[in-house]
Scaffold this motif. Structure first.
Motif: not given
Length: 212
Positions: A28-29, A32-33, A35, A37, A135, A137-138
């Motif tokens: 997940i990270c 997130e990193q 971007g 979305t 929006e 949860y990634v």
């Protein structure tokens, strides 16, 4: 965990795509990193780039193409679009088999939508349905990107028939395409959702003018 979302729920032209993305919690990270979305917040170019990122990171990606004719059948039979979408989301979850699946709820009552999906589900996955999950949860944002990019590809293929625009009822190019098609052929294109009010209105207007 998995995220499930759709693209193309409202258009008058083209399919609806329901997509699911399965990842390890530790991945997940990375999303997130990068971007990842909600796809609506991204430019088309950015979506395509992140689409490739999702494919590289995900353990599995699944999508279903729901044709205009299948949508029309659900509407005409009284099943409705919400029920059809719940059925398709359940199919995606069953194919991914995650421990938990986050869903972008389309029903005004998320718990009701969650229950609707559960009725079609064969596996024992825990479901979490929320408004604007793409929006929040990634992982759902990743699914929204997959669904939107694939929907865009499907619409691009339809440009072989002319400038179909985005396929949405508010798009003047889409409306103009439908009017021209009906004037020339006397019917709606086969890739149109013929139960949509926009499609029926254009068909009636154009054919009525021909009778005058």
């Amino acid at each position: 965990m998995a995220g499930v979302d759709e693209a193309g729920r409202g258009p008058v032209i083209g399919p609806m795509i329901v997509a699911g993305v399965l990842v390890d919690d530790s991945s997940i990270c990375i999303l997130e990193q990068a971007g990842v979305t909600d796809s609506k917040r991204l430019t088309p170019q950015r979506r395509v780039k992140l689409f490739q990122c999702v494919l590289e990171v995900a353990k599995s990606v699944v999508f279903l193409e729901v044709s205009p004719s299948e949508i029309d059948e659900a509407v005409r039979s009284g099943v409705g679009l919400n029920e059809l979408e719940a059925c398709k989301m359940a199919e995606v979850v069953d194919r991914l088999q995650p421990d938990v699946a986050y869903l972008d709820a389309t029903d005004p009552h998320p718990s009701k939508f969650e229950g609707r999906v559960r009725r079609y589900l064969a596996c024992s996955t825990r479901l979490i349905a929320e408004h604007n999950a793409d929006e929040k949860y990634v992982i759902v944002g990743a699914a929204s990107i997959v669904a939107k990019v694939i929907r865009d590809v499907k619409v691009e293929e339809l440009r072989a028939y002319g400038d179909v625009g985005s396929g949405y009822p508010h798009d003047p190019r889409t409306i103009n395409f439908l009017r021209c098609w009906v004037r020339e052929k006397g019917c709606l294109p086969p890739f149109t959702r013929q139960t949509w009010k926009t499609a029926r209105r254009i068909l009636d207007e154009v054919l009525q003018k021909k009778l005058v």
